[in-house]
Scaffold this motif. Sequence first.
Motif, short mmCIF file in Angstrom:
data_model
loop_
_atom_site.label_atom_id
_atom_site.label_comp_id
_atom_site.label_asym_id
_atom_site.label_seq_id
_atom_site.Cartn_x
_atom_site.Cartn_y
_atom_site.Cartn_z
N ARG A 92 -4.90 -3.57 15.42
CA ARG A 92 -3.46 -4.28 15.39
C ARG A 92 -3.52 -4.28 13.58
O ARG A 92 -5.28 -5.22 12.65
CB ARG A 92 -4.26 -6.11 15.75
CG ARG A 92 -3.35 -5.31 17.11
CD ARG A 92 -2.85 -6.72 17.38
NE ARG A 92 -4.16 -7.48 17.77
CZ ARG A 92 -4.96 -8.66 18.53
NH1 ARG A 92 -3.24 -9.62 18.45
NH2 ARG A 92 -5.03 -9.02 18.93
N SER A 93 -3.10 -3.86 12.61
CA SER A 93 -3.39 -3.94 11.56
C SER A 93 -3.16 -5.00 10.87
O SER A 93 -1.95 -5.90 11.47
CB SER A 93 -1.72 -2.61 10.70
OG SER A 93 -2.25 -3.35 9.32
N ARG A 94 -4.20 -6.27 9.95
CA ARG A 94 -4.00 -7.59 9.51
C ARG A 94 -3.99 -7.36 7.97
O ARG A 94 -4.82 -8.71 7.35
CB ARG A 94 -4.99 -7.90 9.98
CG ARG A 94 -5.03 -8.31 11.53
CD ARG A 94 -5.55 -8.89 12.19
NE ARG A 94 -5.98 -9.07 13.88
CZ ARG A 94 -5.87 -10.13 14.62
NH1 ARG A 94 -5.70 -10.75 14.07
NH2 ARG A 94 -5.95 -9.90 15.31
N ASP A 95 -3.47 -5.90 7.66
CA ASP A 95 -3.78 -5.72 5.65
C ASP A 95 -2.87 -6.81 5.49
O ASP A 95 -1.64 -7.28 6.13
CB ASP A 95 -3.40 -4.01 5.58
CG ASP A 95 -4.98 -3.19 6.17
OD1 ASP A 95 -5.33 -3.90 6.20
OD2 ASP A 95 -4.30 -2.11 5.89
N VAL A 96 -3.31 -7.31 4.29
CA VAL A 96 -2.69 -8.45 3.26
C VAL A 96 -1.56 -6.96 2.23
O VAL A 96 -2.78 -6.58 1.20
CB VAL A 96 -2.77 -9.31 3.02
CG1 VAL A 96 -2.07 -10.22 1.72
CG2 VAL A 96 -3.21 -10.48 4.40
N GLN A 97 -1.00 -7.44 1.75
CA GLN A 97 -0.37 -6.49 0.74
C GLN A 97 -0.28 -7.37 -0.13
O GLN A 97 0.47 -8.33 -0.62
CB GLN A 97 1.35 -5.96 1.34
CG GLN A 97 1.33 -5.66 2.22
CD GLN A 97 0.46 -3.87 2.38
OE1 GLN A 97 0.58 -3.24 1.19
NE2 GLN A 97 0.38 -3.78 3.63
N LEU A 98 -0.86 -6.58 -0.88
CA LEU A 98 -1.30 -7.68 -1.91
C LEU A 98 -0.26 -7.87 -3.56
O LEU A 98 0.05 -9.02 -3.99
CB LEU A 98 -2.99 -7.36 -2.95
CG LEU A 98 -4.45 -7.86 -2.06
CD1 LEU A 98 -4.98 -7.13 -2.45
CD2 LEU A 98 -4.38 -9.14 -1.91
N GLN A 99 0.32 -6.75 -3.54
CA GLN A 99 1.47 -6.53 -4.15
C GLN A 99 2.62 -7.57 -4.63
O GLN A 99 3.11 -7.80 -4.99
CB GLN A 99 2.46 -5.09 -5.06
CG GLN A 99 2.52 -4.33 -3.17
CD GLN A 99 1.98 -3.90 -2.33
OE1 GLN A 99 0.56 -3.85 -2.49
NE2 GLN A 99 2.70 -3.12 -1.51
N ASP A 100 2.65 -7.73 -2.75
CA ASP A 100 3.50 -8.58 -2.77
C ASP A 100 3.65 -10.46 -3.03
O ASP A 100 3.95 -11.85 -2.65
CB ASP A 100 3.89 -8.61 -1.12
CG ASP A 100 4.82 -7.47 -0.23
OD1 ASP A 100 5.42 -6.87 -1.56
OD2 ASP A 100 4.53 -7.16 0.64
N LEU A 101 2.12 -10.52 -3.23
CA LEU A 101 1.71 -12.07 -3.55
C LEU A 101 2.45 -12.58 -4.13
O LEU A 101 2.65 -13.47 -4.72
CB LEU A 101 0.28 -11.97 -2.78
CG LEU A 101 -0.64 -11.76 -1.54
CD1 LEU A 101 -1.89 -12.39 -1.61
CD2 LEU A 101 -0.09 -12.83 -0.81
N PHE A 102 1.98 -11.59 -5.85
CA PHE A 102 2.69 -12.49 -6.79
C PHE A 102 3.13 -11.09 -7.79
O PHE A 102 2.77 -10.16 -8.19
CB PHE A 102 1.26 -12.86 -7.44
CG PHE A 102 0.25 -14.50 -7.31
CD1 PHE A 102 -0.57 -13.66 -6.75
CD2 PHE A 102 0.42 -15.27 -7.32
CE1 PHE A 102 -1.53 -14.82 -6.02
CE2 PHE A 102 -0.56 -16.28 -7.02
CZ PHE A 102 -0.96 -15.97 -5.48
N THR A 103 3.81 -12.34 -8.73
CA THR A 103 4.16 -11.18 -10.20
C THR A 103 3.54 -11.19 -10.92
O THR A 103 2.62 -12.23 -11.59
CB THR A 103 6.04 -11.89 -10.44
OG1 THR A 103 6.23 -12.92 -10.60
CG2 THR A 103 6.54 -11.59 -8.99
N GLY A 104 3.94 -10.14 -12.25
CA GLY A 104 3.16 -10.04 -13.11
C GLY A 104 3.42 -11.30 -14.17
O GLY A 104 1.92 -11.98 -14.42
#
Length: 149
Positions: A92-104
Amino acid sequence: MTLYEYLEKYYTPATAESYHREITIFLSSYPAAQVATYAELIGYLSVLRERYNNAATLNRILCSIKVYYDYLCYIGSRDDHPARSILLRDQRSRDVQLQDLFTGEELEKLLSRKERYQALYYRNRVLMGAIGLSGVKTAGNGGYKRNGY
């Protein structure tokens, strides 16, 4: 005690609803579920595997089936639990989408804020530098930022 009361007693409302929906589907598509054996459940899961490609979906259905047999054991309808030892080995994919965590802008705020401890200041600088060097896409710049380019 009804199945729904059992689910409400032992699970959160959202989980109880999800399990109840999956158990209802299971019972409607497999009428002999109350007396099913381990081998029959494996056969049922192999049919589901042909229908669903997503490992998380299959795991959710299997968890619901296990809860159904937990309930049957709880009320005394069954002495055994035919689904207890069934495990899915799908990844099962448990990847965290880092681009969705913080804006610039949020990353900039993290870098410019005053830290309570000096060690945290250096740790955060190193982490933000590693994120910047790895080419993480931020919501603010619309693209990848690597080495300032």
